[in-house]
Design a protein around this motif. Structure first.
Motif, PDB file in Angstrom:
ATOM      1  N   ASP A  26      -7.339 -19.719 -21.196  1.00 41.12           N
ATOM      2  CA  ASP A  26      -6.659 -18.604 -21.858  1.00 41.12           C
ATOM      3  C   ASP A  26      -7.166 -17.270 -21.326  1.00 41.12           C
ATOM      4  O   ASP A  26      -6.387 -16.336 -21.129  1.00 41.12           O
ATOM      5  N   ALA A  27      -8.480 -17.166 -21.092  1.00 38.59           N
ATOM      6  CA  ALA A  27      -9.047 -15.928 -20.550  1.00 38.59           C
ATOM      7  C   ALA A  27      -8.498 -15.658 -19.148  1.00 38.59           C
ATOM      8  O   ALA A  27      -8.185 -14.504 -18.808  1.00 38.59           O
ATOM      9  N   ILE A  28      -8.356 -16.689 -18.353  1.00 42.40           N
ATOM     10  CA  ILE A  28      -7.790 -16.527 -17.006  1.00 42.40           C
ATOM     11  C   ILE A  28      -6.341 -16.071 -17.105  1.00 42.40           C
ATOM     12  O   ILE A  28      -5.911 -15.183 -16.362  1.00 42.40           O
ATOM     13  N   ASP A  29      -5.580 -16.657 -18.028  1.00 40.29           N
ATOM     14  CA  ASP A  29      -4.183 -16.245 -18.210  1.00 40.29           C
ATOM     15  C   ASP A  29      -4.079 -14.781 -18.621  1.00 40.29           C
ATOM     16  O   ASP A  29      -3.189 -14.060 -18.163  1.00 40.29           O
ATOM     17  N   ARG A  30      -4.994 -14.334 -19.499  1.00 37.56           N
ATOM     18  CA  ARG A  30      -4.976 -12.925 -19.916  1.00 37.56           C
ATOM     19  C   ARG A  30      -5.307 -11.993 -18.759  1.00 37.56           C
ATOM     20  O   ARG A  30      -4.789 -10.891 -18.666  1.00 37.56           O
ATOM     21  N   GLU A  31      -6.189 -12.427 -17.860  1.00 39.85           N
ATOM     22  CA  GLU A  31      -6.616 -11.591 -16.743  1.00 39.85           C
ATOM     23  C   GLU A  31      -5.729 -11.732 -15.508  1.00 39.85           C
ATOM     24  O   GLU A  31      -5.932 -11.030 -14.522  1.00 39.85           O
ATOM     25  N   MET A  32      -4.734 -12.604 -15.538  1.00 38.05           N
ATOM     26  CA  MET A  32      -3.908 -12.865 -14.365  1.00 38.05           C
ATOM     27  C   MET A  32      -3.200 -11.622 -13.827  1.00 38.05           C
ATOM     28  O   MET A  32      -3.149 -11.432 -12.605  1.00 38.05           O
ATOM     29  N   PRO A  33      -2.666 -10.709 -14.649  1.00 33.53           N
ATOM     30  CA  PRO A  33      -2.065  -9.500 -14.073  1.00 33.53           C
ATOM     31  C   PRO A  33      -3.065  -8.660 -13.272  1.00 33.53           C
ATOM     32  O   PRO A  33      -2.723  -8.103 -12.226  1.00 33.53           O
ATOM     33  N   VAL A  34      -4.297  -8.593 -13.733  1.00 34.58           N
ATOM     34  CA  VAL A  34      -5.331  -7.853 -13.001  1.00 34.58           C
ATOM     35  C   VAL A  34      -5.638  -8.566 -11.692  1.00 34.58           C
ATOM     36  O   VAL A  34      -5.764  -7.928 -10.640  1.00 34.58           O
ATOM     37  N   ILE A  35      -5.737  -9.870 -11.737  1.00 29.95           N
ATOM     38  CA  ILE A  35      -6.041 -10.645 -10.528  1.00 29.95           C
ATOM     39  C   ILE A  35      -4.941 -10.456  -9.489  1.00 29.95           C
ATOM     40  O   ILE A  35      -5.218 -10.216  -8.310  1.00 29.95           O
ATOM     41  N   ARG A  36      -3.679 -10.532  -9.932  1.00 29.43           N
ATOM     42  CA  ARG A  36      -2.559 -10.348  -8.994  1.00 29.43           C
ATOM     43  C   ARG A  36      -2.567  -8.950  -8.389  1.00 29.43           C
ATOM     44  O   ARG A  36      -2.315  -8.778  -7.191  1.00 29.43           O
ATOM     45  N   ALA A  37      -2.835  -7.940  -9.216  1.00 26.87           N
ATOM     46  CA  ALA A  37      -2.868  -6.558  -8.722  1.00 26.87           C
ATOM     47  C   ALA A  37      -4.013  -6.365  -7.718  1.00 26.87           C
ATOM     48  O   ALA A  37      -3.846  -5.685  -6.706  1.00 26.87           O
ATOM     49  N   GLU A  38      -5.160  -6.980  -7.980  1.00 27.46           N
ATOM     50  CA  GLU A  38      -6.283  -6.860  -7.051  1.00 27.46           C
ATOM     51  C   GLU A  38      -5.991  -7.572  -5.729  1.00 27.46           C
ATOM     52  O   GLU A  38      -6.386  -7.097  -4.668  1.00 27.46           O
ATOM     53  N   VAL A  39      -5.301  -8.694  -5.794  1.00 30.92           N
ATOM     54  CA  VAL A  39      -4.919  -9.408  -4.565  1.00 30.92           C
ATOM     55  C   VAL A  39      -3.941  -8.551  -3.754  1.00 30.92           C
ATOM     56  O   VAL A  39      -4.043  -8.466  -2.525  1.00 30.92           O
ATOM     57  N   GLU A  40      -3.000  -7.910  -4.436  1.00 29.27           N
ATOM     58  CA  GLU A  40      -2.052  -7.035  -3.747  1.00 29.27           C
ATOM     59  C   GLU A  40      -2.768  -5.859  -3.079  1.00 29.27           C
ATOM     60  O   GLU A  40      -2.448  -5.490  -1.943  1.00 29.27           O
ATOM     61  N   LEU A  41      -3.751  -5.272  -3.765  1.00 27.16           N
ATOM     62  CA  LEU A  41      -4.536  -4.187  -3.178  1.00 27.16           C
ATOM     63  C   LEU A  41      -5.306  -4.692  -1.965  1.00 27.16           C
ATOM     64  O   LEU A  41      -5.335  -4.037  -0.917  1.00 27.16           O
ATOM     65  N   LEU A  42      -5.906  -5.841  -2.079  1.00 27.73           N
ATOM     66  CA  LEU A  42      -6.648  -6.414  -0.957  1.00 27.73           C
ATOM     67  C   LEU A  42      -5.736  -6.677   0.232  1.00 27.73           C
ATOM     68  O   LEU A  42      -6.095  -6.401   1.380  1.00 27.73           O
ATOM     69  N   ASP A  43      -4.535  -7.183  -0.022  1.00 19.99           N
ATOM     70  CA  ASP A  43      -3.568  -7.409   1.056  1.00 19.99           C
ATOM     71  C   ASP A  43      -3.216  -6.104   1.761  1.00 19.99           C
ATOM     72  O   ASP A  43      -3.143  -6.052   2.990  1.00 19.99           O
ATOM     73  N   ALA A  44      -2.997  -5.044   0.980  1.00 21.54           N
ATOM     74  CA  ALA A  44      -2.660  -3.745   1.571  1.00 21.54           C
ATOM     75  C   ALA A  44      -3.813  -3.215   2.405  1.00 21.54           C
ATOM     76  O   ALA A  44      -3.606  -2.642   3.482  1.00 21.54           O
ATOM     77  N   GLN A  45      -5.038  -3.414   1.940  1.00 28.98           N
ATOM     78  CA  GLN A  45      -6.199  -2.952   2.697  1.00 28.98           C
ATOM     79  C   GLN A  45      -6.396  -3.767   3.970  1.00 28.98           C
ATOM     80  O   GLN A  45      -6.760  -3.226   5.014  1.00 28.98           O
TER      81      GLN A  45
END
Length: 89
Positions: A26-45
């Motif tokens: 459940d904690a991972i599900d709650r944090e999933m939007p943050v994880i996706r956004a961080e992955v997108e930032l990492l991809d851009a970098q």
């Protein structure tokens, strides 16, 4: 007749070998939007690493960074709202 049996210690699962609990999932599900956004930032970098960043690269990184901040803010607001009984501040 007497049986000879090896004495064994109780076998328990190590912390590494166990499955995640429902609360952890459940904690991972709650944090999933943050994880996706961080992955997108990492991809851009990563895209901008092997070349001179263009204006488009800079905009992509800024947008991704704003998404990370927005996702973290939303998570913090949800967490703060959930931890206060009755929604009182």
């Amino acid at each position: 007749m007497r049986h000879i049996v090896a004495v064994q210690a109780v076998v328990t699962a190590d912390e590494i070998d166990r499955e995640p609990t429902a609360a952890e999932l459940d904690a991972i599900d709650r944090e999933m939007p943050v994880i996706r956004a961080e992955v997108e930032l990492l991809d851009a970098q990563i895209i901008a690493l092997d070349r001179t960043p263009t204006e488009l690269d800079a905009r992509r990184i800024r947008r991704a960074h704003r998404r990370v901040l927005a996702a973290r803010r939303a998570l913090a607001n949800r967490t703060a709202g959930a931890s206060l009984p009755g929604g009182a501040a």
